[in-house]
Write an enzyme that holds these catalytic residues in place. Structure first.
Site, PDB file in Angstrom:
ATOM      1  N   CYS A 281     -14.689  38.525 -10.569  1.00 11.80           N
ATOM      2  CA  CYS A 281     -13.598  37.660 -11.014  1.00 11.80           C
ATOM      3  C   CYS A 281     -13.624  36.419 -10.122  1.00 11.80           C
ATOM      4  O   CYS A 281     -13.437  36.527  -8.909  1.00 11.80           O
ATOM      5  CB  CYS A 281     -12.279  38.426 -10.871  1.00 11.80           C
ATOM      6  SG  CYS A 281     -10.835  37.437 -11.262  1.00 11.80           S
TER       7      CYS A 281
ATOM      8  N   CYS B  91      -3.327  26.074  -8.169  1.00 10.24           N
ATOM      9  CA  CYS B  91      -3.275  25.784  -9.598  1.00 10.24           C
ATOM     10  C   CYS B  91      -2.065  24.899  -9.864  1.00 10.24           C
ATOM     11  O   CYS B  91      -1.018  25.079  -9.250  1.00 10.24           O
ATOM     12  CB  CYS B  91      -3.153  27.078 -10.410  1.00 10.24           C
ATOM     13  SG  CYS B  91      -3.163  26.812 -12.196  1.00 10.24           S
TER      14      CYS B  91
HETATM   15 FE1  SF4 Z   1      -3.197  30.900 -14.640  1.00 12.65          FE
HETATM   16 FE2  SF4 Z   1      -0.651  29.961 -14.693  1.00 12.65          FE
HETATM   17 FE3  SF4 Z   1      -1.544  31.306 -12.552  1.00 12.65          FE
HETATM   18 FE4  SF4 Z   1      -2.456  28.865 -13.045  1.00 12.65          FE
HETATM   19  S1  SF4 Z   1      -0.320  29.376 -12.542  1.00 12.65           S
HETATM   20  S2  SF4 Z   1      -3.657  30.651 -12.443  1.00 12.65           S
HETATM   21  S3  SF4 Z   1      -2.499  28.849 -15.293  1.00 12.65           S
HETATM   22  S4  SF4 Z   1      -1.306  32.122 -14.646  1.00 12.65           S
END
Ligand code: SF4
Ligand code: SAH
Length: 398
Positions: free
Chosen positions: A116, A123
Site C-alpha cells: 500500500c 493530503c
Molecule cells: Fe483519502 Fe480523504 Fe484521507 Fe485524503 S483526507 S487520504 S482523500 S480519505
C-alpha cells in the site's frame, strides 16, 4: 527531492544528467533500478567514474526510519524519510508504506504480497475521518518516491529468511491507498503506475494487480483511463447522497456524486474493469439501513460495481467509531440482497496504526509534531450529519 529522479526521468534526461551515456549503459542502470537497487555504489557493472557521477546527480534513496510488524508477521509498516532538496523547494518528509502478506490458500493458490503506497506527504482533501487529512498537504511525492516504497518492500521480501509459510517472496499487488490523494498528484501516480506495469525497465506487474483509490477527482479519472492499462479503480464514495457526502468528503462540493459516478462509468467502459466503491462505515453517521438502500439504488442500475465496506478505523482526536459488527452485517445484507456484490474489508495492522486511514498519525507523533485536533471537525459535522440522515433530504431521486 534533490537530484534527478531516475524512475521518473526518460532516457534522454538520464543520459544528459550523467554527462551523455550510450543506450546500453542506460539499460544497465534501469536493470538495477528494476531490481530495487537504487544506490549507484552497488551498480557494480558500471565504471567507477559513472557510479560517482550517478551518486552526485541522482536523487538519493529514502532512509528506513522504522519497521513495525503486526498480525503475526503478515503486516509490515515502514516509515521512510524522503530527502528534500536542501534549497527549501522540497522539504524532507517522512511517509509510511504498508506490506500485507496473504499466504496461499484454496482461493489464492499463489498467495499475495500487496504493498500500500503513499503518493503525498499529507493530503489536502480534509476528509474528517482520516488521519492523513488532518495535517493538510505537506508536499507531493515524485515518481521515484512512490516506486521506491515498492522496491523497498520487494528487497525486504527477497532477503527475508522467516517469511510466513505460503507467502510469496516478491510483490504481487500494489494499491495506491496510503497517505495522500493519488489523483491530486496525477503525474507522479501515472508515472509510478507505468513503471510498475513496465515489463522492460520496470517491475512488470500486471496492470490488473494495481489499484488506484481516489476520492473522486473527476478530470484526473479520465487521465487514468487514458493510460490504456487495465488498472483497477477504487472510488471512495462514503455516502449515498450529496448532502451527507458534502460533509464527509469536502471535495464533493466541487465534484458531486452524479459527476463522480459518470466518471466511474466512463472508466469502466474505457478499461473494461469493474469499479470498486469504498464506503467507510461510521457509527451513527452514514450507516443507517436507509443509507444502504439508497446506496444500492444508486449503484445497482450502473451494472458492474462492487462495494467494499470499511469499518471506520480509530483516528487520533476523532470520536467516531465503526458500527457494531452485527450492524455492519445488516448493512452488507441490504446491498447483497439488492444484487450488489459487496464485502466488508478485513482489518489489517490496526494495532500498529497501519490500517486504512491511519497512516500519518504515528509519523506526526514520531517527528515530535503535535497532531492538529480533528475533534473540532467531527463535532462541527455531527449535528449537520444527524440532520441529513433521511434519504428524502438528499437531492438524488432514488
Ligand atoms: Fe483519502 Fe480523504 Fe484521507 Fe485524503 S483526507 S487520504 S482523500 S480519505
Ligand atoms: N485518498 C485516497 C486514497 C487513500 S485513503 C482515497 O481517499 O480514496 C484509502 C482508503 O481509506 C479510502 O477509501 C479512505 O476513505 C479510507 N479511509 C480513510 N480514513 C479511514 C478510517 N479512519 N477508517 C477506515 N478507512 C478510512
Amino acid at each position: 527531492m534533490s537530484g534527478l529522479d531516475p524512475y521518473g526521468a526518460d532516457d534522454r534526461a538520464l543520459s544528459e544528467a550523467l554527462g551523455g551515456q550510450p543506450a546500453y549503459r542506460l539499460r544497465q542502470i534501469r536493470a538495477w533500478l528494476a531490481r530495487g537497487v537504487d544506490d549507484p555504489a552497488q551498480m557494480t557493472d558500471l565504471p567507477k567514474a559513472l557510479r560517482s557521477r550517478a551518486a552526485e546527480v541522482l536523487a538519493p534513496s529514502p532512509q528506513l526510519l522504522s519497521h513495525r510488524t503486526a498480525d503475526d508477521g503478515l503486516t509490515h509498516k515502514v516509515l521512510l524519510e524522503m530527502p528534500g532538496s536542501g534549497s527549501g523547494s522540497a522539504s524532507t518528509e517522512s511517509i509510511e508504506a504498508v506490506l500485507m502478506l496473504y499466504p496461499r490458500d484454496e482461493d489464492r493458490p499463489h498467495g499475495r504480497a500487496t504493498v500500500c503506497v503513499s503518493t503525498q506527504a499529507g493530503c489536502a482533501m480534509g476528509c474528517p475521518f482520516c488521519a492523513t487529512g488532518q495535517a493538510g498537504l505537506r508536499r507531493q511525492l515524485s515518481v521515484g518516491e512512490v516506486v521506491r516504497q515498492v522496491t523497498v518492500m520487494q528487497r525486504m521480501l527477497a532477503s527475508a529468511t522467516d517469511l510466513p509459510a505460503g507467502a510469496p517472496a516478491h510483490v504481487t499487488n500494489v494499491v495506491f491507498m496510503g497517505m495522500g490523494e493519488p489523483l491530486a498528484n496525477v503525474d507522479a501516480t501515472l508515472g509510478a503506475v507505468r513503471w510498475l506495469a513496465d515489463p522492460e525497465g520496470g517491475l512488470g506487474l500486471s496492470a490488473r494487480s494495481i489499484t488506484v483509490s481516489t476520492i473522486g477527482l473527476v478530470p484526473a479519472m479520465s487521465r487514468l483511463a487514458g493510460l490504456g492499462l487495465q488498472v483497477r479503480l477504487a472510488l471512495s464514495l462514503h455516502a449515498p447522497n450529496d448532502a451527507l457526502r458534502d460533509d464527509l468528503v469536502p471535495i464533493n462540493r466541487t465534484h458531486p456524486i452524479s459527476d463522480v459516478l459518470a466518471a466511474a462509468d466512463a472508466y469502466r467502459v474505457a478499461t473494461g474493469r469493474r469499479v470498486t466503491f469504498e464506503y467507510v462505515l461510521i457509527d451513527g453517521v452514514n450507516d443507517e439501513l436507509a443509507h444502504a438502500r439508497q446506496l444500492a439504488g444508486l449503484l445497482k442500475p450502473r451494472g458492474a460495481a462492487h462495494v467494499n465496506l470499511i469499518p471506520m478505523n480509530p483516528t487520533p482526536g476523532v470520536s467516531w467509531t465503526a458500527p457494531p459488527v452485527a450492524h455492519q452485517r445488516d448493512f452488507l445484507d441490504i446491498l447483497t440482497r439488492a444484487g450488489l456484490p459487496a464485502t466488508i474489508r478485513a482489518n489489517r495492522g490496526g494495532n500498529i496504526d497501519a490500517a486504512c486511514g491511519q497512516l500519518h498519525a504515528s509519523y506526526q507523533m514520531a517527528s515530535g509534531r503535535t497532531l492538529p485536533m480533528a475533534q473540532g471537525a467531527a463535532e462541527r459535522l455531527q449535528p449537520s450529519v444527524a440532520g441529513l440522515v433521511p434519504p428524502s433530504a438528499s437531492g438524488d431521486s432514488l
